[in-house]
Design a protein around this motif. Sequence first.
Motif, PDB file in Angstrom:
ATOM      1  N   GLN A  68     -44.088  28.158   3.862  1.00  0.00           N
ATOM      2  CA  GLN A  68     -43.266  27.969   2.667  1.00  0.00           C
ATOM      3  C   GLN A  68     -42.716  29.302   2.160  1.00  0.00           C
ATOM      4  O   GLN A  68     -41.556  29.384   1.757  1.00  0.00           O
ATOM      5  CB  GLN A  68     -44.074  27.273   1.568  1.00  0.00           C
ATOM      6  N   SER A  86     -34.542  25.836  -5.602  1.00  0.00           N
ATOM      7  CA  SER A  86     -34.554  24.388  -5.419  1.00  0.00           C
ATOM      8  C   SER A  86     -35.581  24.004  -4.337  1.00  0.00           C
ATOM      9  O   SER A  86     -36.359  23.062  -4.499  1.00  0.00           O
ATOM     10  CB  SER A  86     -33.165  23.898  -5.016  1.00  0.00           C
ATOM     11  N   ASP A  88     -38.191  25.802  -3.468  1.00  0.00           N
ATOM     12  CA  ASP A  88     -39.521  26.098  -4.003  1.00  0.00           C
ATOM     13  C   ASP A  88     -40.023  24.950  -4.883  1.00  0.00           C
ATOM     14  O   ASP A  88     -41.196  24.559  -4.801  1.00  0.00           O
ATOM     15  CB  ASP A  88     -39.505  27.401  -4.810  1.00  0.00           C
ATOM     16  N   GLN A  89     -39.142  24.398  -5.723  1.00  0.00           N
ATOM     17  CA  GLN A  89     -39.541  23.277  -6.577  1.00  0.00           C
ATOM     18  C   GLN A  89     -39.932  22.062  -5.724  1.00  0.00           C
ATOM     19  O   GLN A  89     -40.935  21.402  -5.976  1.00  0.00           O
ATOM     20  CB  GLN A  89     -38.408  22.912  -7.542  1.00  0.00           C
ATOM     21  N   TRP A  90     -39.048  21.780  -4.749  1.00  0.00           N
ATOM     22  CA  TRP A  90     -39.329  20.648  -3.862  1.00  0.00           C
ATOM     23  C   TRP A  90     -40.633  20.887  -3.097  1.00  0.00           C
ATOM     24  O   TRP A  90     -41.488  19.992  -2.995  1.00  0.00           O
ATOM     25  CB  TRP A  90     -38.166  20.467  -2.882  1.00  0.00           C
ATOM     26  N   ASN A  92     -43.155  22.769  -3.920  1.00  0.00           N
ATOM     27  CA  ASN A  92     -44.302  22.692  -4.831  1.00  0.00           C
ATOM     28  C   ASN A  92     -44.692  21.244  -5.114  1.00  0.00           C
ATOM     29  O   ASN A  92     -45.880  20.916  -5.175  1.00  0.00           O
ATOM     30  CB  ASN A  92     -44.012  23.435  -6.129  1.00  0.00           C
ATOM     31  N   ARG A  93     -43.710  20.371  -5.285  1.00  0.00           N
ATOM     32  CA  ARG A  93     -44.010  18.947  -5.515  1.00  0.00           C
ATOM     33  C   ARG A  93     -44.679  18.334  -4.282  1.00  0.00           C
ATOM     34  O   ARG A  93     -45.653  17.584  -4.410  1.00  0.00           O
ATOM     35  CB  ARG A  93     -42.727  18.187  -5.861  1.00  0.00           C
ATOM     36  N   VAL A  94     -44.118  18.632  -3.131  1.00  0.00           N
ATOM     37  CA  VAL A  94     -44.705  18.118  -1.892  1.00  0.00           C
ATOM     38  C   VAL A  94     -46.124  18.661  -1.727  1.00  0.00           C
ATOM     39  O   VAL A  94     -47.047  17.935  -1.347  1.00  0.00           O
ATOM     40  CB  VAL A  94     -43.825  18.486  -0.672  1.00  0.00           C
ATOM     41  N   HIS A  95     -46.280  19.941  -2.039  1.00  0.00           N
ATOM     42  CA  HIS A  95     -47.593  20.577  -1.927  1.00  0.00           C
ATOM     43  C   HIS A  95     -48.605  19.901  -2.864  1.00  0.00           C
ATOM     44  O   HIS A  95     -49.755  19.670  -2.475  1.00  0.00           O
ATOM     45  CB  HIS A  95     -47.472  22.078  -2.236  1.00  0.00           C
ATOM     46  N   GLU A  96     -48.177  19.565  -4.091  1.00  0.00           N
ATOM     47  CA  GLU A  96     -49.066  18.885  -5.035  1.00  0.00           C
ATOM     48  C   GLU A  96     -49.481  17.518  -4.497  1.00  0.00           C
ATOM     49  O   GLU A  96     -50.650  17.137  -4.587  1.00  0.00           O
ATOM     50  CB  GLU A  96     -48.378  18.721  -6.385  1.00  0.00           C
ATOM     51  N   VAL A  97     -48.515  16.781  -3.948  1.00  0.00           N
ATOM     52  CA  VAL A  97     -48.819  15.455  -3.407  1.00  0.00           C
ATOM     53  C   VAL A  97     -49.793  15.580  -2.228  1.00  0.00           C
ATOM     54  O   VAL A  97     -50.784  14.839  -2.141  1.00  0.00           O
ATOM     55  CB  VAL A  97     -47.524  14.730  -2.963  1.00  0.00           C
ATOM     56  N   LYS A 100     -53.260  16.371  -3.467  1.00  0.00           N
ATOM     57  CA  LYS A 100     -53.937  15.205  -4.024  1.00  0.00           C
ATOM     58  C   LYS A 100     -54.457  14.293  -2.908  1.00  0.00           C
ATOM     59  O   LYS A 100     -55.578  13.783  -2.972  1.00  0.00           O
ATOM     60  CB  LYS A 100     -53.014  14.442  -4.963  1.00  0.00           C
TER      61      LYS A 100
END
Length: 170
Positions: A68, A86, A88-90, A92-97, A100
């Motif tokens: 990343q 953009s 990085d935001q995407w 980070n969201r994928v990374h959070e999912v 989890k």
Amino acid sequence: MSAVKYDSVIDAMWEQWSKGFNTLLENNKQVEQWTVKALEQQKEFVNKALEQAQQVDHQWKQEVEQLQAKVSENLRKTAGNVAADSYDQWANRVHEVIQKLQQVSIDQNKTSYQFVQQAQEQYQQTLSQVIEEQQKAREEFQQVSDAYVEQLKALQKSFLQSVEQYSLVK
């Protein structure tokens, strides 16, 4: 003509029986030792498997973070900060999912591992108790058996002494 030594025949016969019996008891001890060793190896295998899974998970996380960072850096150089931000935001969201999902998976693995570990510990405790009881029973049986063999030998010798005078073979 030489005299038949019944006492030594009786002693030899019961000595051989005792040796065979003792061999059987020693074989039981060996099976106990093999069982304990197999249980220890199984426990070691489970521990190593969990350790390796944790190492793979840690390594995978590092590689994803490096990937990343490189993609973000390359996007900044080629497409600019807006595209990189953009991404990085995407990412980070994928990374959070993914984290989890991994956490759920890791929690299930930890729970399964703890269950296996507890089952192994309980089995090992039970096995240790059984082995201890078997050892006590074996020692008691050995003493009783030795005493019984000595009584049988004495009985046979005294019987042979009482009938020796009537024997044709001397």
